[in-house]
Design a protein around this motif. Structure first.
Motif, PDB file in Angstrom:
ATOM      1  N   VAL A 145       0.836  -1.205   0.000  1.00 56.30           N
ATOM      2  CA  VAL A 145       0.000   0.000   0.000  1.00 56.30           C
ATOM      3  C   VAL A 145       0.870   1.253   0.000  1.00 56.30           C
ATOM      4  O   VAL A 145       1.792   1.381   0.802  1.00 56.30           O
ATOM      5  CB  VAL A 145      -0.946   0.007   1.226  1.00 56.30           C
ATOM      6  CG1 VAL A 145      -1.709   1.320   1.322  1.00 56.30           C
ATOM      7  CG2 VAL A 145      -1.909  -1.171   1.152  1.00 56.30           C
TER       8      VAL A 145
ATOM      9  N   GLU B 161      -2.671   6.045  -1.601  1.00 62.25           N
ATOM     10  CA  GLU B 161      -3.840   5.197  -1.846  1.00 62.25           C
ATOM     11  C   GLU B 161      -4.848   5.232  -0.693  1.00 62.25           C
ATOM     12  O   GLU B 161      -6.002   4.847  -0.882  1.00 62.25           O
ATOM     13  CB  GLU B 161      -3.396   3.746  -2.071  1.00 62.25           C
ATOM     14  CG  GLU B 161      -2.622   3.544  -3.348  1.00 62.25           C
ATOM     15  CD  GLU B 161      -2.142   2.121  -3.521  1.00 62.25           C
ATOM     16  OE1 GLU B 161      -2.279   1.595  -4.646  1.00 62.25           O
ATOM     17  OE2 GLU B 161      -1.631   1.523  -2.542  1.00 62.25           O
ATOM     18  N   VAL B 162      -4.428   5.683   0.461  1.00 62.51           N
ATOM     19  CA  VAL B 162      -5.306   5.733   1.631  1.00 62.51           C
ATOM     20  C   VAL B 162      -5.224   7.136   2.221  1.00 62.51           C
ATOM     21  O   VAL B 162      -4.168   7.563   2.669  1.00 62.51           O
ATOM     22  CB  VAL B 162      -4.891   4.691   2.698  1.00 62.51           C
ATOM     23  CG1 VAL B 162      -5.778   4.812   3.936  1.00 62.51           C
ATOM     24  CG2 VAL B 162      -4.933   3.285   2.130  1.00 62.51           C
TER      25      VAL B 162
ATOM     26  N   PHE C 149       0.698   0.030   7.728  1.00 58.12           N
ATOM     27  CA  PHE C 149       0.045   0.612   6.555  1.00 58.12           C
ATOM     28  C   PHE C 149       0.448   2.066   6.379  1.00 58.12           C
ATOM     29  O   PHE C 149       0.368   2.861   7.315  1.00 58.12           O
ATOM     30  CB  PHE C 149      -1.487   0.530   6.675  1.00 58.12           C
ATOM     31  CG  PHE C 149      -2.020  -0.845   6.441  1.00 58.12           C
ATOM     32  CD1 PHE C 149      -2.260  -1.302   5.154  1.00 58.12           C
ATOM     33  CD2 PHE C 149      -2.257  -1.703   7.505  1.00 58.12           C
ATOM     34  CE1 PHE C 149      -2.744  -2.583   4.930  1.00 58.12           C
ATOM     35  CE2 PHE C 149      -2.737  -2.985   7.291  1.00 58.12           C
ATOM     36  CZ  PHE C 149      -2.976  -3.426   5.999  1.00 58.12           C
TER      37      PHE C 149
ATOM     38  N   ILE D 221     -10.179   5.219   0.006  1.00 62.93           N
ATOM     39  CA  ILE D 221      -9.207   4.220  -0.435  1.00 62.93           C
ATOM     40  C   ILE D 221      -9.272   4.138  -1.953  1.00 62.93           C
ATOM     41  O   ILE D 221     -10.319   3.827  -2.520  1.00 62.93           O
ATOM     42  CB  ILE D 221      -9.510   2.851   0.211  1.00 62.93           C
ATOM     43  CG1 ILE D 221      -9.467   2.989   1.732  1.00 62.93           C
ATOM     44  CG2 ILE D 221      -8.531   1.792  -0.284  1.00 62.93           C
ATOM     45  CD1 ILE D 221     -10.188   1.899   2.485  1.00 62.93           C
TER      46      ILE D 221
ATOM     47  N   ARG E  44      -7.556   2.255  -4.960  1.00 57.29           N
ATOM     48  CA  ARG E  44      -6.667   1.125  -5.255  1.00 57.29           C
ATOM     49  C   ARG E  44      -7.289   0.281  -6.351  1.00 57.29           C
ATOM     50  O   ARG E  44      -8.486   0.053  -6.351  1.00 57.29           O
ATOM     51  CB  ARG E  44      -6.464   0.306  -3.987  1.00 57.29           C
ATOM     52  CG  ARG E  44      -5.375  -0.727  -4.097  1.00 57.29           C
ATOM     53  CD  ARG E  44      -5.035  -1.196  -2.674  1.00 57.29           C
ATOM     54  NE  ARG E  44      -4.315  -2.425  -2.679  1.00 57.29           N
ATOM     55  CZ  ARG E  44      -2.995  -2.507  -2.610  1.00 57.29           C
ATOM     56  NH1 ARG E  44      -2.269  -1.433  -2.526  1.00 57.29           N
ATOM     57  NH2 ARG E  44      -2.406  -3.680  -2.593  1.00 57.29           N
TER      58      ARG E  44
ATOM     59  N   LEU F 266      -9.083  -2.801   0.556  1.00 57.50           N
ATOM     60  CA  LEU F 266      -7.774  -2.881  -0.083  1.00 57.50           C
ATOM     61  C   LEU F 266      -7.659  -4.090  -1.007  1.00 57.50           C
ATOM     62  O   LEU F 266      -6.994  -4.029  -2.037  1.00 57.50           O
ATOM     63  CB  LEU F 266      -6.661  -2.946   0.963  1.00 57.50           C
ATOM     64  CG  LEU F 266      -6.381  -1.655   1.733  1.00 57.50           C
ATOM     65  CD1 LEU F 266      -5.363  -1.916   2.832  1.00 57.50           C
ATOM     66  CD2 LEU F 266      -5.881  -0.563   0.794  1.00 57.50           C
ATOM     67  N   ARG F 267      -8.278  -5.159  -0.617  1.00 54.83           N
ATOM     68  CA  ARG F 267      -8.152  -6.401  -1.386  1.00 54.83           C
ATOM     69  C   ARG F 267      -9.081  -6.425  -2.595  1.00 54.83           C
ATOM     70  O   ARG F 267      -8.803  -7.155  -3.552  1.00 54.83           O
ATOM     71  CB  ARG F 267      -8.485  -7.585  -0.486  1.00 54.83           C
ATOM     72  CG  ARG F 267      -7.461  -7.770   0.598  1.00 54.83           C
ATOM     73  CD  ARG F 267      -7.848  -8.842   1.583  1.00 54.83           C
ATOM     74  NE  ARG F 267      -7.890 -10.147   0.946  1.00 54.83           N
ATOM     75  CZ  ARG F 267      -8.559 -11.178   1.441  1.00 54.83           C
ATOM     76  NH1 ARG F 267      -9.231 -11.071   2.548  1.00 54.83           N
ATOM     77  NH2 ARG F 267      -8.523 -12.323   0.807  1.00 54.83           N
TER      78      ARG F 267
END
Length: 125
Positions: free
Chosen positions: A43, A47-48, A71, A101, A103, A123-124
């Motif tokens: 990460v 991205e966050v 993270f 988020i 991504r 995230l996944r």
């Protein structure tokens, strides 16, 4: 007096349940500690984005969980930067922490506070 004691017990029980939910171990998700570490390593801070305020205790807890698990993230503190508040309002957010988020070509918003399982899932996927 009985009502006050009853109300106090309800508040204490609700607080205990909320704390147990918040404080659960990262491994409570379907990921192992190693998988969480691998995900964290992938990460990038951009991205966050976490919108926060200086006085927000839930923001401090969320930042602690993110840091503890490795993270990277970008904090946009509305107490220190008026631009952050403008962005926050553009999203229609109304509480902190509020996470965006970005991504895999998708953008997800965590509007109901921070939840580690929801964060990992965003995230996944």
């Amino acid at each position: 007096m009985k009502n006050l004691i009853g109300l106090t017990l309800v508040i204490l029980l609700a607080s205990h349940i909320a704390w147990k939910q918040w404080g659960r171990d990262s491994a409570s998700s379907d990921l192992t500690t190693t998988q969480i570490q691998q995900l964290a390593a992938s990460v990038k801070a951009e991205e966050v984005v976490m919108y926060s305020t200086t006085e927000c205790p839930h923001c401090r807890e969320a930042k602690g969980w993110l840091a503890q698990n490795g993270f990277a993230f970008t904090e946009c503190n509305m107490s220190n930067d008026p631009r952050c508040e403008v962005e926050f309002k553009t999203y229609g957010a109304d509480g902190t922490p509020f996470l965006v988020i970005r991504r895999g070509g998708k953008e997800r918003h965590m509007k109901d506070g921070f939840d580690s399982d929801e964060f990992l899932a965003a995230l996944r996927g």
